[in-house]
Every structure is written in C-alpha cells, then in structure tokens.
Write an enzyme that holds these catalytic residues in place. Structure first.
Site, PDB file in Angstrom:
ATOM      1  N   GLU A  41      33.570 -44.875 -52.126  1.00  0.00           N
ATOM      2  CA  GLU A  41      34.446 -44.140 -50.901  1.00  0.00           C
ATOM      3  C   GLU A  41      33.022 -43.842 -49.574  1.00  0.00           C
ATOM      4  OE1 GLU A  41      34.165 -40.403 -53.290  1.00  0.00           O
ATOM      5  OE2 GLU A  41      36.124 -41.232 -54.405  1.00  0.00           O
ATOM      6  N   GLU A  82      38.435 -42.241 -57.985  1.00  0.00           N
ATOM      7  CA  GLU A  82      37.865 -42.532 -58.703  1.00  0.00           C
ATOM      8  C   GLU A  82      38.440 -43.452 -59.600  1.00  0.00           C
ATOM      9  OE1 GLU A  82      37.249 -39.785 -57.352  1.00  0.00           O
ATOM     10  OE2 GLU A  82      35.880 -39.671 -56.284  1.00  0.00           O
ATOM     11  N   ASP A 107      28.232 -36.453 -61.332  1.00  0.00           N
ATOM     12  CA  ASP A 107      28.929 -35.797 -61.495  1.00  0.00           C
ATOM     13  C   ASP A 107      30.241 -35.869 -61.083  1.00  0.00           C
ATOM     14  OD1 ASP A 107      27.226 -34.837 -59.236  1.00  0.00           O
ATOM     15  OD2 ASP A 107      27.133 -33.233 -60.427  1.00  0.00           O
ATOM     16  N   ILE A 109      32.457 -38.751 -62.452  1.00  0.00           N
ATOM     17  CA  ILE A 109      32.276 -39.122 -63.744  1.00  0.00           C
ATOM     18  C   ILE A 109      33.269 -38.673 -64.470  1.00  0.00           C
ATOM     19  CG2 ILE A 109      31.415 -38.497 -64.544  1.00  0.00           C
ATOM     20  CD1 ILE A 109      29.862 -40.731 -66.004  1.00  0.00           C
ATOM     21  N   HIS A 151      27.324 -31.196 -58.206  1.00  0.00           N
ATOM     22  CA  HIS A 151      26.495 -31.858 -56.963  1.00  0.00           C
ATOM     23  C   HIS A 151      25.632 -32.621 -57.373  1.00  0.00           C
ATOM     24  CE1 HIS A 151      30.470 -32.170 -54.758  1.00  0.00           C
ATOM     25  NE2 HIS A 151      30.789 -32.941 -53.614  1.00  0.00           N
TER      26      HIS A 151
END
Lengths: 348, 321, 496
Positions: A41, A82, A107, A109, A151
């Site tokens: 991104e 993601e 994070d 993930i 984050h």
C-alpha cells in the site's frame, strides 16, 4: 542520532540512515534482478489520483524513487487488502518472481496471517521440497512513536515460532542494507521487521553491494563480565548501558542476533560460558518472547556456566499504551537494563 | 464433427479416471488404508476436465481441499497421487502433504489448499508472475460456493481486476458448503459477485462437459490475450459427502438417487457422444476398463509401498538455514 | 463352489476406530445389490448405514445388534451362490490369516531427541586448570581474516592460538569455542578460560520510592546503603533492617560488627564464639590450602648428633659480645652451606617456571599474634655468625610488629620452621611456596646414640625436609640432608 561503533562500516563510508540504507538495497537489487518486484500500500502512492505519481514512496519513505525508476509494473500499489497482497506475493514467489511485499504495520498481520503461516511458510515442506518461495515481507514494527496499540506491536516471537519462516530485525543502517540484500536473495520466505524508532538512526554504510549472512550475531561490544543479548531498537539502549558500565570497569558482551530465525545460539552460549551472567532485552511482551526462548536455550545448554539467575528485560504483559509517559514505561529503558545487569553481577 | 476423436477420447478417459479414482479412494479409506481426511470430486468431473483440457504444463491451477479431480485433470501421475494420499514414500509430496496438500509444481498444479478461500490470492500471484515475465500463460483458480463468501476471495477478485491479471476464476457451485446449502449461505449469486468487480462471468451447466469446454475456451482466450480476469460459475453436483464418511444427513429423501440418475456427467457425456455417433459404447467401456486397470495397479503399488523414512520429518523446511 | 465376499466395518472419518451394530436391514438368504443397505452402525459421533460393495446373497451374519466391532471387522458374508457353513468358516479363517487392515492407520510421529535444524549448541564444561600450549598451535600466518566467533577469537588470543591452526565447525564454518578445545586436546593441552570476576556493586539509582521499614531506611541512610541493593524479605515485601545489614556487609560499608570480630553467643549453657577469617589469618589459610593442594610433598628425615654444634655455640658465645648465637642460627648457616653444594634445592617454582638461585634467602617461621609469618633473611651464605644472629632477632621483632619490607616477604629460596622451643620431637611442615623445600626442626634432645661402636647419651635433633616432588627428586633431597647432617656434626666443614 548516531549509532557509532556498532558494526563494520568505517569512517571512509558515507553516513546513511536505516531508511536510506534499506531504500538503497531495494534500488540495487531491483537493478540487478528483474524478477524483484515490490507490492504494497502506497509503495509509490497516488495511483488512481490526480496528483503526484509518487505521492509517498512508502509511508515512511522506504520505497522512494523505485516507482519512478522501475515503473508501476514492478512497483505495484495495491488496494488495502493484506491477504491479497501477501497471497499474491506467495503465489508469485512460487512461480518465478522474487516479490518484496510490504505489510505497512506488522500489526496488520492479523488479516493475512493465513497467507503467511499456512501458505508461504508451509509450501516447501507440504510439497515435499518441490516448492521454493523466495519472498520478503517487510513490515514496520515496534513502539515509541505514540502510534497506540494497533500500530506498535513487536511480533517477532510469533513469527520466529513458525517453521518455514526466517525472521530478520536489523538494529542499524549497516546491518539493514546487508540483511535486506540477503533477504531478497534468500530462497525462503523472510519476514523483515523494521523498527519505527530506528528509521532515522544512521551510521557509515558502504555504497557497494554486500550481504550479511543470516544466523550470525553481531558483537556490538565485547567483555567478559556479563552477556547482554538485545534485538532491534533495544540494541542502541544496551550499548549505552554497556558503555556506562565500562566506565566503571565492567565490560559486557552486547550481542545483537540480527536474525531470530535462524538464531545464532552458539555465539550466545559461548559468551555465557565466559561470563556466566545473562541479561536478555526484548521489546516483546514477556510470555513466549524471544527473551524467554533464549533464556531457555541458555538454561538448558549452559546451566553449569551460569553464576546468577538469567534476567529478562521485556515489555509488560499489556498492549502498547498511547499516553507518552505510559509508552515510555512500556518499553525497556536504559535504567531497567542497567539495573538488570547490576542484578546479575551482584546477585543478591 | 466439431470435436476431434482425440479430444473426445482424452476427455472421457480423464473423466472416467477421476470418477473411478475417487470411488476407489472411498473404498480404500473405508478399508482403513488412507489416513486423515479425504474429500472426493466424483460428480464434478466435467468441470475439472473441461477447463484443464485448454491448459498446458506452463499454465497454473490452484485447487481446493477437493483437489484430486483437478490434479488428475492437470496431468498429475495417478500412481504418485495414490502414494501421496496414502502417505507413502515416493508420493507426489514425499508423503508429507496428503490429500489436502497434493501438488505438482512441474505440472503447474500449485496445490490443493486446505484453507477455504486460500487459493485465489495465490493464483493471483501466479498470474502476476506471468504478466510481469511476459508469458502467454494463464492461471486458473478453482473455488466452491463455500469459499465464494471468504474475504480472501473478494480481495483476490478485486486485485485481479485492478491489476488486469490473467486469472481465470472457476467457481464450482455444488450447492453445498459442507452441510449448508448455497441458497441459504450465499447472499445474492456467485456470478453476480464476480461481475460486481467488473470481471465478466458466465454461468455454465457443470454437468455438461461440452458446455464447460466451450465456456472455458472463451474465458481462457480472454485471459491469454491480456484482457484481464474472467470467471465462470459452473452448476455441479457432488455425490459423496463433504468428506468420506459423511452420512450426508443434509440430503433430501431420494436426492442422491435422483442426482446419480439424472445429473451424472459421465452418463450425460456418453449419451451425447453415442447419439451424435462420435463414439461407441464399446469404446467408452474400454476406456472405463483401462482406467480401472490403471487405478488398480496404482492402489496395489500404494498398499505395498513403505512409509516415508524418519528423517523426512526434518527435510524441506527451508532451502537453506 | 460359490464366490464369497465380505461386508466389513468401514472407517468413517479420521478418528473412527470401532462401531456398534444398531440394526440389521437384511437376513440370511436375502439377495442384495451393490449399494444395498446392510446394517446401521453407531459410532461415538454418528449413526450411519453400511452398504454393500458387491451383489450376492447374504450367507451369514457375523455379529449381533449391540456388538462392537473394530474398523475392518467382518459384519456379514455374501455369496454368489450356495455356500456351506464349512466353506464360510474356511473363508473367514483365511481372511483372519491374511493381515487385517493396518491398525496403525494414523501412525504416531516418530519421537525424536534432536529436533533442531540449527547447529546443536555445545554443552559447557567448567574450565580446567591451565596447562601450557605447545607452539605448534601458536605459529601461523596472520589469522585476522579467519572466520571465528568473537568469543573464540578472544579466547584464542589469550591462549596464544593462531586461528589458522584450528578447524572451524561452527555456524557457517567459523571457528567456535568448542573447536578451540578440540584443537588443544589434539596436542594434549587444555585452553584457559578467563576467570570470572566477583562484584560488589553499589546501585546509584534513586531509591526513594522503594517499600522499606522506617528503621531500615534510617539505618541505610546512616550506613550509606542504596536500597536498590537490598533484598526485600520484610513483611509485605518491604526492605527490613536485616536486609540493609546484609547489603552493607556485602558492600563493605558496615563498620561494626566487622566480619572478623568474634561474636559470642550462648547455646545450651556453653558459650560459642564465631568469627570469619580476615587479614593475615585469611592469607595464611589461603596459602597453606594452595600449597597442600598443588604441591606433591615428600619427606626425607635425618636425626643429627648436635654435640659438635652445641660445642661450637659455646665457643662462639664465649667470644661474642653483642650477640648470642643460637642453635637455630648455626642451623641457618649450615643450611646455607649445604645449599651452596646442592643448588637444585635452592630454587623457586611457580608451577610453570623453575628458578635456580645462587643467593641463599632463607625464610623462617615466626609466630605472631595474627598467625605465622615467614620473613626472609637474604644472602645468608655471605653473612657472619654474629650478623645472622642479630639479623634474625631484628627480623623476628619486625615480623611481630608488621614492619617487614616486600623483599623480606617474597624472596625465599629455602624455608625453615623450628618448633624445638616447644620440646617437639619431630614434625612435618607445609611448603612455603614458591620455595621448593621446607625444613622442619625439632628440639635437641638427650637420646641414646652409637659412637665408635659404643652406646652413649648424645644430643640429637630430628630434621625433616619436605620437598616439591615436581622439581626435586628423592636423591636431591637425600644428598642435601646428608650434607646438612655432615655439616652440623662436623662444623669445621663449613669453613671449606
């Protein structure tokens, strides 16, 4: 902020930040190997908008210049998806490309964990050695920028746990460049964790291409009185503590594993054999942290060398708080590290 | 004649191989010779074969947990498949993957995927490789009605559309996601979802080999010509449970008998080719027998084969460590 | 003869191992097709119907409702024609003989003891006493480019090992600590590990926030103890007065009671005084322990007829005005003369290096309030009789008042310990390192002796020489003692 005295760059080399070092590694490898692509991104930024064609070059500037140089065919801005990003990287890696996928914050993930854990990590094993998955997942990690709970995580223990993945955590610009080039050339899935606080730290970094092998720790300071193992953003703190103690005549080995999978347990065990005292500094939460893992390895294999109980200095068992004073208390401080070293030296 | 004899023979041969393979796997499982879970493809043969007949070894497919049929249709060796499904040494994945992870990278079979919806994002990656490396190949993902609800599939559709990837999305709607019907679980329709991403998607009768074959031809040509992704939603049935041993309590009274009589793609194929005079019953029966013999041979080999050696536990985790 | 087939208990699902028969759908004699319902079976999870794989007539039902059969167990036998009971029995018996379906359908993973794919870490052995390394490992070209772990590189440097001589088997082929040990073992040596140091560190961080009893806090302030250095064994996890005292002791901040001061207490009516070892006592304890542990002592004993020596003493003291020569002084001169003829005895050995000295420096045991000291009289061989006497008195006096110089403490090439003044017959002494021998002297006593074949009363002194067998052999010691006896029994020989 300079990290003088950390690794093998010398005064003849230009000073670069971690961000610049990683960016340079990406430029150099993409130049050398046309199968290296970037996805993520805002890796260029501005796709489908009316403004600049490189609105960001990565939200922390890590991928700056790559889009304009190599084109949107190789530097691919993605939607905020993601699992699609990491899944595409895994599939592409199996079929001839060497993708470097960005997970903007480690994070995130959670939403693509399957693609990492069930897919990329397991292909080679499940398919009896026939699949090769040369991918890199770059992710920004760690606390200290007041980015709050979702984050600011350090998830290297979770990733280190998984067979099939390699986990890299550079602590300085020189290591960051060499490890990134190694990660791109490595034929296994590599999780490359970049700590937010380290991006603007700098040290001498050679212009030429070089690699640093995985599984080899760096000794940032040497001494026989105590072994301090630290990783990521904790390394500069451990060095400051070691230098302060050195002024008192106490000399410590400060060991930066650089990669937690594979782990240079041999170097750590040798150091503990000499010093008999171990402090492990890990920004992760304490349960099942890499600190716990290293402590267990040392307790199992070097018990007779230990002269004091092992001390771990970690974050507390909490998410990362937002308020600045609380976040500062969350992260292992120099004072806590120093106290831990004094504790193992003067074991009460 | 619209279709060459060679094509018809290959089509039937592959479909009857899949049918008998799956029926045999059921028997062997019930006899205790297969560990773990097995999910059989019998009933859906026309889709796997109809799609894969357009593909070469360079084209890639990604499959689901119900992957034996796709594997055979893509050209994987059935003896090595049997060894793998039985968890024996010499299997397609050295016995380390099993039915749900069966793969053959040499044949462009990117693997059965035990995670529902796990395949399409990976197949996007394969399509991305092909596009980036300038290859004329196409990447095909097979998904079920169950996975059509997964976020990963939506994300994959979107990304394929955004990046114009040569990705052929094949949805095999057998109207059952485990034990839940699609009428209940899928809000809207599958083809409509694909079209919502601005990807063309045709609905096809999945029990009719020829319909699938023609629809796939069109889709694959679209993909190969760089026009981006394409989809089909094939209406199929599966005969056996979600897994072997599933009592299929969700089936209605007489439903399975009806399906076997009226929705058997092999019977439908036979009826078509014999009535058109393209092939005879005798020829078809011979192909049935050849398939049976090959499978018998594979099963005997599998039963006799040893388990993988103990050090296989540690191998193939990494390329280097 | 009919063809017989079986209907067996199927495996439905990964976990099924057995099933219970719930309801038969067929009877003996009934015809069935492939796919016909045969029997309902109940497992832990489901109830399902077993169907037939083959067509035929039901020839026998092999189990009853309620029976539990394992997967693969025979439920019924089908025949494609008539079959006799014997035929069915034989068929079933033949089936049982051939292997039943493998019971271990889901084999357990093989248990392993070394799952790590990483280099297996070496186990640690405690450091062994250092021995010298041969130069075969020391020589070689510049080894700064040889790949080695940082710790191995440091230890190699300390031990004088050139890394080019070591085979590296550590991670990525680098030289590891274990490889150094292997290389040393290959030449019969052991590497020396750095000795870990002990620390008594005082914390410098702010301790105002710690939980502590008020008494403890006041004590800590008065002693200068930082509370961060204290344990917290008081109630509710507070630092107590005892914790402060322990920390203060450890950090040597406590003035009273000092660790060496005796502490008395009464136990059951009897008084016990206990104290730790400090200062000279501590040093003596260390030195004698070390000597006893390290040095292989052996002893050579002679009994000396001291009549001639005593006669000499009388003569000297009749002449001297400013000194009184003692038997011990005569003994020292005799030792010096004997040492001149036995240079191997006049030596110092530190465990690695043997030093032979021409000058004779004799240490004599002197009792002081703090324990025995061994002050050294230097160059005894060139001193006159009176000088020896005067010097010894002065040395002994200064030993008792702690006024000895460094040379007077550290240069001995020979040692003497004399307990004659207590009337002791004989005794063994412990070597005063690094001198290689020590002479233990008893009292001169009236004892029967043989002279010219006659039994007479003589003045006899027992001497015992303890020697360090690493560097002194029996013959050396014996020769020395024989010479010493000869010199004492014929003092005129000292003039030669």
């Amino acid at each position: 902020m300079s990290n003088a005295g950390i690794s093998a760059g010398n005064q003849n080399h230009p000073i670069k930040t971690v961000r610049e070092a990683i960016n340079e590694a990406l430029h150099q490898e993409m130049e050398r190997d046309p199968t290296v692509i970037i996805l993520g991104e805002e890796v260029a930024g501005g796709a489908g908008c009316k403004g600049s064609d490189e609105a960001y070059g990565g939200v922390f500037g890590l991928t700056k210049g790559l889009g304009p140089r190599f084109g949107r065919g190789r530097v691919i801005d993605t939607p905020i998806t993601e699992s699609a990003i990491i899944g595409a990287a895994a599939g592409a890696a199996n079929t001839g490309l060497r993708p470097v996928a960005e997970l903007m914050f480690v994070d995130f993930i959670g939403v693509c964990f399957d693609q990492i854990f069930n897919q990329a990590a397991k292909f080679r094993y499940m398919f009896g050695g026939k699949a090769t998955t040369p991918m890199v997942i770059r992710a920004t990690a760690g606390a200290g920028l007041r980015a709050a709970a979702q984050h600011s995580s350090m998830l290297h223990p979770v990733l280190t746990h998984m067979p099939g993945l390699k986990v890299v955590m550079p602590s300085n610009a020189y290591d960051a460049k060499g490890l990134m080039i190694q990660a791109i050339r490595d034929n296994d899935p590599v999780c490359f964790l970049e700590h937010k606080l380290l991006y603007e730290t700098s040290c001498p970094v050679p212009d030429e291409i070089y690699t640093i092998p995985f599984g080899e720790a760096a000794f940032c300071r040497e001494g026989s009185d105590c072994t301090i193992v630290a990783m990521g953003a904790m390394v500069p703190r451990a060095i400051l503590v070691a230098d302060k103690l050195a002024a008192e005549g106490i000399h410590c080995d400060v060991i930066d594993p650089r990669t937690t999978s594979p782990l240079d347990s041999e170097a750590i065990l040798e150091s503990v054999e000499v010093s008999g005292r171990l402090v492990v500094v890990d920004e992760a939460n304490p349960r099942c942290s890499v600190a716990a893992d290293i402590s267990s390895i040392v307790a199992e294999h070097a018990f007779s060398a230990l002269r004091a109980p092992i001390k771990c200095v970690t974050a507390p068992h909490t998410p990362v708080p937002f308020a600045p004073n609380l976040e500062d208390a969350y992260m292992p401080s120099e004072a806590r590290i120093e106290q831990a070293v004094r504790d193992v030296l003067g074991a009460r | 004649m619209k279709y060459s004899k060679q094509l018809l023979v290959e089509a039937y041969k592959t479909m009857t191989t899949i049918r008998q393979f799956e029926e045999r796997m059921i028997k062997e499982f019930m006899a205790g010779n297969i560990p773990g879970f097995v999910h059989t493809y019998d009933g859906q043969e026309a889709v796997g074969v109809g799609v894969c007949m357009h593909l070469s070894d360079e084209d890639i497919i990604g499959s689901t947990h119900r992957g034996h049929g796709h594997c055979i249709a893509k050209g994987c060796d059935i003896e090595l498949m049997i060894l793998e499904i039985m968890g024996k040494s010499g299997g397609l994945c050295k016995g380390k993957g099993g039915s749900m992870h069966i793969a053959d990278m040499d044949k462009g079979m990117l693997g059965a995927n035990a995670i529902v919806g796990g395949g399409p994002p990976l197949v996007n990656g394969a399509a991305l490789s092909m596009k980036t490396l300038g290859k004329p190949d196409v990447a095909v993902s097979f998904s079920g009605d169950g996975s059509s609800n997964q976020g990963t599939v939506m994300e994959a559709l979107n990304l394929a559309g955004v990046l114009d990837l040569p990705h052929f999305f094949v949805f095999e709607n057998n109207h059952l996601a485990e034990g839940t019907g699609d009428e209940y679980a899928v809000s809207g329709g599958i083809a409509e979802r694909v079209r919502a991403f601005d990807i063309p998607c045709d609905k096809v009768d999945g029990t009719d080999f020829f319909a699938v074959y023609e629809a796939s031809k069109k889709a694959i040509k679209h993909c190969r010509s760089g026009k981006g992704p394409y989809g089909i939603e094939a209406d199929v049935i599966r005969y056996d449970g979600h897994f072997i041993g599933d009592p299929q309590a969700y089936r209605g009274e007489g439903e399975l008998e009806y399906l076997r009589e009226h929705k058997d793609c092999l019977k439908i194929f036979r009826a078509r080719v014999t009535s058109e005079g393209w092939m005879s019953d005798t020829e078809l029966d011979e192909l049935d027998q050849h398939a049976a013999d090959a499978i018998e041979k594979g099963v005997q080999r599998g039963l006799a084969a040893p388990q993988p050696s103990a050090d296989e536990l540690y191998s193939d985790v990494y390329s280097s460590y | 003869m009919a063809n017989l087939t079986c209907v067996v208990m199927p495996k439905w699902g990964m976990e099924m191992t057995e099933g219970e028969l719930a309801e038969w759908h067929v009877a003996v004699g009934e015809a069935v097709n492939a796919g016909s319902d045969i029997v309902d079976v109940e497992t832990a999870k489901i109830v399902n119907t077993v169907t037939s794989n083959d067509a035929g007539t039901v020839a026998r039902l092999c189990a009853a409702v309620g029976d539990i059969l394992p997967v693969g167990g025979v439920l019924a036998v089908l025949a494609d024609g008539d079959a006799s009971e014997d035929e069915i029995d034989a068929f079933l018996a033949g089936r049982a003989g051939s292997a039943a379906p493998d019971a271990a359908v889901d084999p357990q993973p093989v248990a392993n003891t070394e799952p790590s794919t990483e280099t297996s870490p070496p186990s640690v052995t405690p450091p062994a006493p250092p021995q010298s390394l041969t130069t075969s490992l020391s020589e070689g070209p510049d080894d700064s480019q040889v790949a080695a772990s940082p710790v191995a590189r440091r230890v190699a440097a300390v031990n004088g090992i050139n890394l080019s001589n070591v085979v590296g088997t550590g991670r990525h082929g680098r030289v590891s600590l274990e490889d150094l040990r292997q290389a040393a073992a290959g030449v019969g040596a052991v590497i020396e590990m750095p000795t870990p140091r002990e620390f008594a560190l005082a914390s410098s961080q702010d301790d105002s926030g710690l939980k502590v009893t008020p008494v403890a806090r006041r004590l800590a302030a008065s002693l200068g103890v930082n509370l961060n250095d204290c344990r917290q064994t008081g109630r509710h996890g507070r630092i107590s007065k005892a914790d402060v005292e322990v920390a203060a002791t450890r950090l040597n901040l406590l003035s009273a009671p000092s660790p060496g001061s005796p502490v008395s207490r009464t136990k059951g009516g009897a008084q016990v005084t206990s104290q730790g070892l400090t200062g000279a006592r501590r040093a003596i304890a260390g030195a004698v322990s070390k000597a006893k542990q390290e040095v292989p002592h052996f002893r050579v004993n002679v009994d000396v007829d001291m009549s001639a020596a005593m006669s000499l003493r009388k003569q000297l003291n009749n002449r001297l005005t400013d000194a009184k020569v003692s038997l011990n002084d005569i003994l020292l001169k005799a030792c010096a003369a004997a040492l001149a003829d036995n240079p191997r005895i006049n030596a110092r050995f530190d465990g690695e290096t043997l030093e032979h000295h021409t000058q004779v420096n004799i240490a004599s045991a002197v009792a002081t309030d703090n324990g025995v000291l061994m002050p050294v009289l230097q160059n005894v061989g060139s001193m006159g009789w009176a000088d020896v006497s005067i010097a010894m008195r002065d040395l002994a006096a200064r030993a008792k008042t702690g006024q000895l110089s460094a040379d007077e403490m550290t240069t001995a090439t020979f040692s003497v310990s004399n307990l004659g003044m207590f009337g002791i017959d004989s005794f063994d002494a412990i070597i005063n390192q690094p001198a290689v021998t020590i002479l233990a002297v008893g009292a001169a006593q009236e004892r029967p002796v043989v002279r010219d074949g006659q039994l007479v009363i003589g003045s006899v002194m027992s001497l015992s020489l303890a020697s360090d067998h690493r560097v002194v052999d029996g013959a050396d010691a014996a020769r020395f003692m024989a010479d010493l006896r000869a010199l004492l029994e014929e003092p005129a020989l000292m003039l030669m």
